[in-house]
Write a protein that holds these residues in place. Sequence first.
Motif, mmCIF file in Angstrom:
data_model
loop_
_atom_site.group_PDB
_atom_site.id
_atom_site.type_symbol
_atom_site.label_atom_id
_atom_site.label_comp_id
_atom_site.label_asym_id
_atom_site.label_seq_id
_atom_site.Cartn_x
_atom_site.Cartn_y
_atom_site.Cartn_z
ATOM 1 N N GLY A 1 48.509 38.229 64.097
ATOM 2 C CA GLY A 1 49.398 38.645 65.160
ATOM 3 C C GLY A 1 50.559 37.680 65.353
ATOM 4 N N GLU A 2 50.267 36.384 65.270
ATOM 5 C CA GLU A 2 51.320 35.394 65.489
ATOM 6 C C GLU A 2 52.385 35.462 64.402
ATOM 7 O OE1 GLU A 2 53.525 32.363 67.306
ATOM 8 O OE2 GLU A 2 52.078 33.806 68.046
ATOM 9 N N LEU A 3 51.993 35.725 63.177
ATOM 10 C CA LEU A 3 52.959 35.854 62.091
ATOM 11 C C LEU A 3 53.899 37.036 62.347
ATOM 12 C CD1 LEU A 3 53.730 34.542 59.381
ATOM 13 C CD2 LEU A 3 52.207 36.166 58.276
ATOM 14 N N ILE A 4 53.347 38.137 62.832
ATOM 15 C CA ILE A 4 54.160 39.309 63.178
ATOM 16 C C ILE A 4 55.096 38.976 64.329
ATOM 17 C CG2 ILE A 4 54.095 41.641 64.166
ATOM 18 C CD1 ILE A 4 51.478 42.079 62.596
ATOM 19 N N ARG A 5 54.562 38.330 65.362
ATOM 20 C CA ARG A 5 55.359 37.978 66.539
ATOM 21 C C ARG A 5 56.528 37.078 66.140
ATOM 22 N NH1 ARG A 5 56.308 34.582 70.584
ATOM 23 N NH2 ARG A 5 55.082 32.869 69.769
ATOM 24 N N GLN A 6 56.260 36.073 65.331
ATOM 25 C CA GLN A 6 57.321 35.161 64.905
ATOM 26 C C GLN A 6 58.359 35.869 64.043
ATOM 27 O OE1 GLN A 6 58.044 32.016 65.805
ATOM 28 N NE2 GLN A 6 56.366 32.170 67.266
ATOM 29 N N PHE A 7 57.911 36.751 63.160
ATOM 30 C CA PHE A 7 58.838 37.511 62.326
ATOM 31 C C PHE A 7 59.780 38.342 63.202
ATOM 32 C CE2 PHE A 7 59.634 41.715 60.301
ATOM 33 C CZ PHE A 7 60.593 41.293 59.386
ATOM 34 N N LEU A 8 59.226 39.046 64.179
ATOM 35 C CA LEU A 8 60.053 39.894 65.041
ATOM 36 C C LEU A 8 60.927 39.059 65.974
ATOM 37 C CD1 LEU A 8 57.468 42.694 65.858
ATOM 38 C CD2 LEU A 8 59.377 42.778 64.232
ATOM 39 N N LYS A 9 60.425 37.941 66.444
ATOM 40 C CA LYS A 9 61.179 37.080 67.356
ATOM 41 C C LYS A 9 62.353 36.405 66.647
ATOM 42 C CE LYS A 9 60.633 32.820 70.013
ATOM 43 N NZ LYS A 9 59.711 31.731 70.353
ATOM 44 N N ARG A 10 62.102 35.905 65.445
ATOM 45 C CA ARG A 10 63.110 35.115 64.739
ATOM 46 C C ARG A 10 64.002 35.935 63.819
ATOM 47 N NH1 ARG A 10 61.855 29.778 65.594
ATOM 48 N NH2 ARG A 10 59.705 29.342 66.120
ATOM 49 N N GLY A 11 63.591 37.154 63.483
ATOM 50 C CA GLY A 11 64.393 37.959 62.574
ATOM 51 C C GLY A 11 64.620 37.252 61.249
ATOM 52 N N LEU A 12 63.540 36.841 60.613
ATOM 53 C CA LEU A 12 63.626 36.056 59.377
ATOM 54 C C LEU A 12 64.468 36.762 58.315
ATOM 55 C CD1 LEU A 12 59.891 34.967 59.104
ATOM 56 C CD2 LEU A 12 61.796 33.698 60.106
ATOM 57 N N ARG A 13 65.453 36.072 57.798
ATOM 58 C CA ARG A 13 66.322 36.630 56.755
ATOM 59 C C ARG A 13 65.811 36.287 55.363
ATOM 60 N NH1 ARG A 13 67.517 40.473 57.367
ATOM 61 N NH2 ARG A 13 69.204 40.498 55.893
ATOM 62 N N PHE A 14 64.917 35.294 55.289
ATOM 63 C CA PHE A 14 64.393 34.859 54.005
ATOM 64 C C PHE A 14 62.874 34.754 54.095
ATOM 65 C CE2 PHE A 14 68.515 32.826 54.738
ATOM 66 C CZ PHE A 14 69.245 33.446 53.738
ATOM 67 N N SER A 15 62.244 34.883 52.948
ATOM 68 C CA SER A 15 60.791 34.761 52.878
ATOM 69 C C SER A 15 60.430 33.576 51.998
ATOM 70 C CB SER A 15 60.200 36.047 52.282
ATOM 71 O OG SER A 15 58.811 35.909 52.095
ATOM 72 N N ALA A 16 59.318 32.955 52.327
ATOM 73 C CA ALA A 16 58.766 31.921 51.458
ATOM 74 C C ALA A 16 58.113 32.613 50.259
ATOM 75 C CB ALA A 16 57.748 31.084 52.224
ATOM 76 N N PRO A 17 57.915 31.897 49.164
ATOM 77 C CA PRO A 17 57.396 32.537 47.954
ATOM 78 C C PRO A 17 55.889 32.806 47.943
ATOM 79 C CG PRO A 17 57.801 30.225 47.542
ATOM 80 C CD PRO A 17 58.304 30.511 48.929
ATOM 81 N N GLY A 18 55.140 32.293 48.887
ATOM 82 C CA GLY A 18 53.689 32.433 48.865
ATOM 83 C C GLY A 18 53.189 33.750 49.420
ATOM 84 N N GLY A 19 51.908 33.770 49.695
ATOM 85 C CA GLY A 19 51.272 34.951 50.258
ATOM 86 C C GLY A 19 49.894 34.599 50.761
ATOM 87 N N ARG A 20 49.237 35.578 51.354
ATOM 88 C CA ARG A 20 47.905 35.340 51.886
ATOM 89 C C ARG A 20 47.093 36.613 51.904
ATOM 90 N NH1 ARG A 20 48.715 34.150 58.280
ATOM 91 N NH2 ARG A 20 49.619 32.299 57.427
ATOM 92 N N CYS A 21 45.848 36.440 52.221
ATOM 93 C CA CYS A 21 44.920 37.554 52.358
ATOM 94 C C CYS A 21 44.946 37.980 53.829
ATOM 95 C CB CYS A 21 43.523 37.096 51.942
ATOM 96 S SG CYS A 21 42.295 38.402 51.964
#
Length: 147
Positions: A1-21
């Motif tokens: 949930g926090e990852l979603i909240r931060q994405f929507l709050k900050r409007g990330l224009r770039f992504s880091a190269p990693g990933g997760r389960c």
Amino acid sequence: GELIRQFLKRGLRFSAPGGRCFAYAGDVAEAHIDAAQKGGKGECYIAGGANLTYMEFFTLVAGMTGAKPPALTLPAPLVLAAGAAGSLVEKATGKHGALNLELAKLSCEYAFYSSRKAERELGYSITPVTASARRSLESLRAYGHIG
């Protein structure tokens, strides 16, 4: 949930190269109960979900919310350099920033896992990532964490 909240709050224009389960919390909670009741003595189980890059995940959430997805995935050396700079700023100001070296290192890793053993031995089932993201969005809205 926090990852979603931060994405929507900050409007990330770039992504880091990693990933997760990405796993739905309800699935993981059920797996804990099932492991205690049905699991083998001394056995370990991974209760995971969908293995997605951060770009894939943010693009999925953007499609569900109307937010703009990140424009591109940054190379790891650039993410790590930005994280190092963020750590220096944190030390100089004493304030926690959005990105530091520790977070940058984590965001460049691929924390992908398999739940096959839990599926086979416990009957673990994985909620599709679209359904779990939708539930997370509903909860975040219900608790006033996002608009």
